[in-house]
Motif scaffolding. Structure first.
Motif, PDB file in Angstrom:
ATOM      1  N   TYR A 193      35.575  22.781 -19.629  1.00  0.00           N
ATOM      2  CA  TYR A 193      35.722  21.860 -18.498  1.00  0.00           C
ATOM      3  C   TYR A 193      34.572  20.856 -18.506  1.00  0.00           C
ATOM      4  O   TYR A 193      34.764  19.646 -18.313  1.00  0.00           O
ATOM      5  N   VAL A 245      46.201  20.488 -19.872  1.00  0.00           N
ATOM      6  CA  VAL A 245      45.580  19.602 -18.878  1.00  0.00           C
ATOM      7  C   VAL A 245      46.519  18.430 -18.604  1.00  0.00           C
ATOM      8  O   VAL A 245      47.240  17.970 -19.494  1.00  0.00           O
ATOM      9  N   ILE A 289      46.814  14.598 -17.712  1.00  0.00           N
ATOM     10  CA  ILE A 289      46.017  13.374 -17.772  1.00  0.00           C
ATOM     11  C   ILE A 289      46.683  12.337 -16.881  1.00  0.00           C
ATOM     12  O   ILE A 289      47.856  11.989 -17.088  1.00  0.00           O
ATOM     13  N   ILE A 348      39.209  12.629 -25.139  1.00  0.00           N
ATOM     14  CA  ILE A 348      39.920  13.741 -24.479  1.00  0.00           C
ATOM     15  C   ILE A 348      40.886  14.403 -25.462  1.00  0.00           C
ATOM     16  O   ILE A 348      40.945  15.628 -25.577  1.00  0.00           O
ATOM     17  N   PHE A 354      35.048  18.080 -20.961  1.00  0.00           N
ATOM     18  CA  PHE A 354      35.939  17.017 -20.465  1.00  0.00           C
ATOM     19  C   PHE A 354      35.208  16.158 -19.418  1.00  0.00           C
ATOM     20  O   PHE A 354      35.344  14.937 -19.392  1.00  0.00           O
ATOM     21  N   GLU A 355      34.438  16.841 -18.578  1.00  0.00           N
ATOM     22  CA  GLU A 355      33.698  16.113 -17.536  1.00  0.00           C
ATOM     23  C   GLU A 355      32.682  15.161 -18.156  1.00  0.00           C
ATOM     24  O   GLU A 355      32.465  14.056 -17.654  1.00  0.00           O
ATOM     25  N   ILE A 386      42.642  15.167 -15.391  1.00  0.00           N
ATOM     26  CA  ILE A 386      41.596  14.282 -15.929  1.00  0.00           C
ATOM     27  C   ILE A 386      42.076  12.842 -15.809  1.00  0.00           C
ATOM     28  O   ILE A 386      43.213  12.526 -16.157  1.00  0.00           O
ATOM     29  N   ASN A 420      36.071  12.017 -11.977  1.00  0.00           N
ATOM     30  CA  ASN A 420      37.383  11.772 -12.591  1.00  0.00           C
ATOM     31  C   ASN A 420      37.980  12.999 -13.261  1.00  0.00           C
ATOM     32  O   ASN A 420      38.779  12.884 -14.195  1.00  0.00           O
ATOM     33  N   ILE A 421      37.607  14.139 -12.779  1.00  0.00           N
ATOM     34  CA  ILE A 421      38.200  15.391 -13.280  1.00  0.00           C
ATOM     35  C   ILE A 421      38.208  16.383 -12.126  1.00  0.00           C
ATOM     36  O   ILE A 421      37.323  16.334 -11.246  1.00  0.00           O
ATOM     37  N   VAL A 466      34.587  11.815 -18.864  1.00  0.00           N
ATOM     38  CA  VAL A 466      35.086  10.931 -17.792  1.00  0.00           C
ATOM     39  C   VAL A 466      34.189  10.907 -16.541  1.00  0.00           C
ATOM     40  O   VAL A 466      34.396  10.088 -15.644  1.00  0.00           O
TER      41      VAL A 466
END
Lengths: 557, 489
Positions: free
Chosen positions: A8, A97, A99, A67, A11-12, A56, A19-20, A15
């Motif tokens: 996680y 996930v 998007i 991503i 991904f954070e 996301i 935004n997650i 963005v």
């Protein structure tokens, strides 16, 4: 499997915190009732698409690419969507996930070259408003003006009332920037060459063919981040004039815009008229059998309700008995709404004459009631902007597109009465679907530019909150599909996606697809899809909306 | 190679396999500047079964295949082998017009069918097919469309590759299938027709546009056995008008406005030399016409079909004349000594076997690419500047600007005639061709059809696209037997 903190965080990092999300309340909003096609609350209302592991929101192509690379690293499935019109935009696996592309909303109108360069969250209404300022317009597909133009252009079919004049979304697709499922960026045509957005083909064979065919690949061939579409002439005012009281908004346009409801004495005459429009490709600005979606018996009364803010749905029974409305409704039993737009005064005169000539040749007429100024202006607003999608749900809160019949109007038109009778009998015998007079067929005069293939479907209205109604509707749809097979009409439009997501909202497995697709008349092409997926989506991370057949299943000599 | 000849003979019969050096010599080069390469064998095929057997055989024997559908002469280098030991597979004998469906205006043709043959058959049914400019008599209709040659009615192309619809293809791996809507029915046209499927929609099936793997591919992906094509109703009235100008940029706003308002059926811009080359019957006439014709001219065709033909023509004629006037130009029905009818007939009908562009000096080379209308003037100025520098006569450069895909992009073509019997003239043209191609590429010309040296110029601009193209080639032609070496893949 759950997305752990480390992943996680990765991904954070791409963005940013804002935004997650993994908030259960947020994630729950990214689920959809699993259904067969568009936004129709279909018979499988018991089932929802899976809950995503995270949502996301990327802000650029580079973020999207990162991503996707991360998804490949961790073998996490992903699916992008922007305006989330239908189930195809939602994930199909528990370890995936979602998007959400809404942060990417760039829009540029290139007036000289008649194109718009757009990102996913440039919706139809916004692109249209900006294009009209410089005398241009776009094909707003049947999904309506509140949806992402990029989504229908890259991800789905994209035909609508204006496709006769402006082409289907795929025909308007120029250069595109596409992050493939393996993380590579594909820039098609002139864009890859650094020459601009004006052409989406080549050099040599056109790579866009792997991601956008008759339909788009519904997010399975990666994420299209930006593309250019061709715009078309708009010989109207720079600002779309809107007046009236909700829901009867109207557009009072100059004299070079006219709308008619053209009516015909028989389905044969109807088909002949279509052919004349197809042979003479510059007459109509738009052609759509729209208000028949309310049903053959109710459409005249519904138009009167919707154009008069003082009238309500409860006035329907009384209005249906009104002698004038009843007569006019009868006269537009076999009808189509058209809009003509004159580029000049002479051009308008020619188009008016051409319409009259086609009516003369086919024994048709213009419906008198639909010539009332308040109705004309409402129809212009309705069809040119296509912002009334809520009216699809008016009768019972839900509908399914059914009997999406052959694009060959010479085959379909003669069967229309038989199809209508089947629906009429069912509606009168059972209470599961709304009884609107049998024929509720509606759709575009053409799904390709210039005409040649129609896009029609019967509206079947039902109550999505009533199990019996849902069950009965499913039975009805099953029976009409049987009828279609018997008539050689193929798969119903409402079932186009039935082989792409299971009724429990999950992806099909390859084994399940193999078992289905091996039975196709020419399964060979699906083995090429399999090979394409293996090359460009080696970890198979985008769900089962991409039809594939394992090559070994196909025995060749 | 003797063994290969025997094996091919088993497939097509001895009368269809050729190894005569004199015959092979004809296929070793064309009229372009491409490097010559003698093929080993020529095999003529008559049907798709033979094609499929040959492709499978080529995969087993690792033999390069060069598909050729048009008769000679050839001009772009794509029919000349880039590797040794190649077999030319000649499809020009596949000449069936398989069907003409008037209701849907769809015809289905084999690769050997030429424009002259097809238009004659279509006219009997009251139909016609859009055409490229004066296609040579032996030009395959399918090849011309697959290779996206600019069509005179570019403003009717909703789809970039219109009028192409469905096809039957034998891919490089030897598999055979239909494309478009035809892929969803049985692999048998007659069975499809029996269920009223007329191969109208070319996209798909579903989310993959298989036909796009074959377009502009120079025969590198597979071999097309038939294609369905969208026809038009034969005009009952058809006229050509002229809008002359001194400089090309004077016509840009006019063209843009006509395109914007969806007027005209044919629309293109040519310079005086290009038009003279089209009209002149010999070099002397070309020279004379060049002196008489306007420096630049927009050619505007307007037609009427069955529905209100005169009204449509008159309305558009007056509207387009108004647009011309708005931009300080004048639309006329003729040029000095040249009627609209004469030009129209030259444009839409097939020319001789030899391309009309050879008339001026005996040989030519073209540079063509896609761009936008506003950039055409920049390229034209550069061409003239470079010609002067290279010692090539700038006034002999023919220029042709054709809107494509409803005016989304423009085909810009520079025609460079030269005297093939004069070494200096040939070398000057060759040098100019190379330098100008490179310069145009640097300026943003888009070589969507990357023949010869353009493939490297174009594909080197985007490594990712080239990799994707190589991947696609690997899927459909895994043993790289289809015209290897072309497209730089």
């Amino acid at each position: 499997m759950a997305l752990d903190k480390e992943k996680y965080q990765a991904f954070e990092d791409i963005v940013g915190k804002r935004n997650i999300s993994q908030d259960p309340g947020v994630l729950e909003t990214y689920r959809c009732i699993a259904q067969q096609s568009s936004a129709h609350y279909g018979p499988y209302v018991d089932h929802m698409t899976p809950l995503p592991q995270a949502v996301i929101l990327p802000g650029s192509t580079e973020e999207v690419q990162n991503i996707i690379k991360l998804c490949n690293k961790y073998k996490i499935q992903f699916k992008a969507s922007t305006t989330f019109w239908s189930a195809m935009g939602f994930i199909g696996s528990d370890y995936a996930v979602q998007i959400d592309m809404r942060r990417m909303k760039y829009l540029e109108i290139d007036e000289k070259n008649q194109m718009a360069i757009i990102e996913p969250h440039a919706i139809g209404a916004v692109v249209q408003a900006e294009a009209m300022k410089v005398g241009l317009n776009l094909n707003v597909p049947g999904v309506g003006c509140s949806s992402s133009v990029l989504a229908s252009t890259s991800g789905w079919v994209g035909f609508g009332p204006s496709s006769y004049f402006m082409g289907c979304a795929g025909e308007n697709l120029l250069g595109a920037e596409w992050v493939l499922p393996d993380g590579r960026i594909m820039r098609t045509g002139s864009l890859g060459a650094g020459a601009g957005w004006f052409c989406g083909e080549g050099p040599g064979p056109s790579a866009r063919g792997i991601a956008r065919g008759f339909a788009g690949s519904a997010g399975t061939m990666g994420i299209c981040c930006r593309l250019a579409i061709r715009l078309h002439p708009w010989p109207g005012p720079a600002n779309f004039p809107t007046e009236g009281t909700i829901p009867a908004y109207r557009a009072v346009l100059p004299d070079n815009f006219k709308t008619y409801t053209l009516c015909f004495p028989s389905w044969d005459a109807y088909a002949q008229a279509f052919n004349l429009f197809f042979e003479n490709q510059d007459i109509l600005y738009l052609g759509h059998r729209q208000f028949n979606m309310f049903g053959r018996d109710a459409k005249g009364a519904m138009v009167n309700i919707l154009t008069d803010p003082d009238k309500q749905f409860c006035d329907l029974p009384e209005l249906m008995k009104d002698p004038y409305i009843k007569k006019q409704t009868e006269l537009m039993k076999i009808d189509i709404q058209v809009v003509i737009a004159g580029m000049t005064k002479r051009n308008m005169e020619y188009k008016e004459k051409a319409i009259d000539k086609i009516l003369e040749l086919t024994g048709g007429w213009k419906n008198e009631m639909m010539l009332k100024p308040e109705i004309v202006n409402w129809v212009l607003m309705y069809l040119l902007r296509l912002g009334h999608k809520n009216l699809n749900y008016t009768f019972c809160g839900a509908y399914e597109g059914n009997y999406g019949m052959s694009p060959n109007h010479f085959v379909t038109a003669p069967l229309m009465e038989e199809a209508s009778e089947i629906k009429d009998k069912w509606a009168k015998k059972y209470t599961s679907i709304a009884d609107t007079g049998g024929d509720s067929d509606m759709g575009s005069i053409s799904i390709i530019g210039g005409g040649g293939a129609t896009g029609w479907e019967f509206f079947v209205n039902f109550d999505a909150y009533d199990k019996d109604s849902i069950k009965g509707t499913k039975e009805f749809i099953d029976s009409t599909q049987e009828w279609m097979f018997k008539k050689g009409l193929g798969v119903d439009m409402g079932r186009w996606n039935a082989d792409l997501r299971k009724s429990d909202g999950k992806n099909y497995s390859q084994e399940e697809h193999d078992a289905m697709y091996i039975k196709m008349p020419q399964p060979m092409f699906l083995t090429y899809n399999w090979k394409i997926r293996n090359v460009f989506n080696p970890n198979n991370l985008t769900g089962s909306y991409y039809r594939t057949l394992t090559p070994e299943k196909l025995k060749t000599d | 190679m003797g063994n290969k000849k025997n094996e091919l003979t088993k497939i097509v019969g001895s009368s269809n396999v050729f190894d005569d050096p004199a015959i092979l010599e004809n296929y070793s080069k064309d009229s372009s500047f491409c490097s010559p390469m003698i093929p080993r064998l020529l095999v003529k095929v008559n049907n798709v079964n033979e094609v499929q057997k040959i492709v499978k055989w080529a995969n087993k024997t690792n033999t390069p295949l060069i598909p050729v559908s048009s008769g000679p002469p050839h001009y772009k280098g794509d029919t000349v082998a880039s590797v040794p030991e190649a077999v030319i597979i000649d499809l020009s004998g596949m000449k069936k017009i398989i069907s003409i469906n008037c209701q849907h205006r769809i015809c289905i043709v084999e690769p050997g069918v030429t424009y002259g043959e097809l238009q004659k058959a279509l006219a009997k049914e009251g139909l016609t097919l859009s055409t490229s400019m004066a296609p040579r008599a032996t030009k395959s209709v399918i090849t011309s469309i697959l290779e996206a040659e600019p069509r005179l009615n570019g403003l009717s192309q909703w789809e970039f590759f219109d009028p192409l619809r469905c096809m039957e293809v034998v891919w490089g791996d030897g598999n055979r299938m239909f494309t478009g809507e035809a892929a969803q029915g049985p692999l048998d046209l007659e069975k499809q027709w029996a269920s009223q499927k007329w191969q109208v929609a070319g996209n798909g099936p579903f989310s993959t546009d298989f036909f796009r793997m074959l377009t502009m591919s120079q025969g590198t992906m597979g071999i097309v056995a038939w294609a369905s094509l969208k026809c038009e109703i034969l005009p009952t009235i058809h006229k050509m008008f002229f809008v002359p100008a001194q400089r090309p940029e004077q016509l840009n706003d006019f063209v843009r406005r006509v395109v914007r308002l969806r007027f005209s059926d044919e629309l293109m811009v040519v310079n005086g030399f290009y038009l003279a080359s089209l009209l002149g019957e010999n070099a002397k006439e070309v020279k004379q016409l060049k002196a008489e014709l306007p420096a630049w001219v927009a050619l505007v065709g307007i037609l009427g079909r069955k529905l209100l033909p005169e009204e449509r023509l008159e309305s558009q004629q007056l509207d387009i004349a108004d647009i011309a006037q708005q931009f300080g130009l004048r639309m006329t029905p003729s040029l000095p000594g040249i009627s609209g009818e004469k030009v129209l007939n030259k444009l839409i009908n097939p020319s001789d076997e030899k391309c009309w562009k050879e008339t001026a000096k005996g040989a030519f080379e073209d540079i063509f690419f896609l761009t936008t209308l506003d950039k055409t003037t920049m390229f034209i100025h550069m061409a003239h500047m470079m010609a002067e520098k290279a010692g090539y006569p700038a006034s002999d450069i023919g220029v042709y600007i054709q809107p494509k895909h409803r005016g989304s992009c423009y085909h810009l073509e520079f025609n460079l005639p030269y005297n093939p019997d004069c070494t200096k003239s040939t070398q000057t043209a060759k040098d100019f061709f190379k330098k100008a191609s490179k310069e145009f590429s640097d300026m943003g010309a888009y070589f969507s059809r990357p023949y010869g040296i353009w493939s490297r110029l174009q594909l080197n601009k985007d490594a990712q696209s080239t990799m994707i193209l190589k991947d696609l080639k690997g899927i459909f032609d895994p043993n790289n037997i289809m015209n290897p070496g072309k497209l730089a893949v």
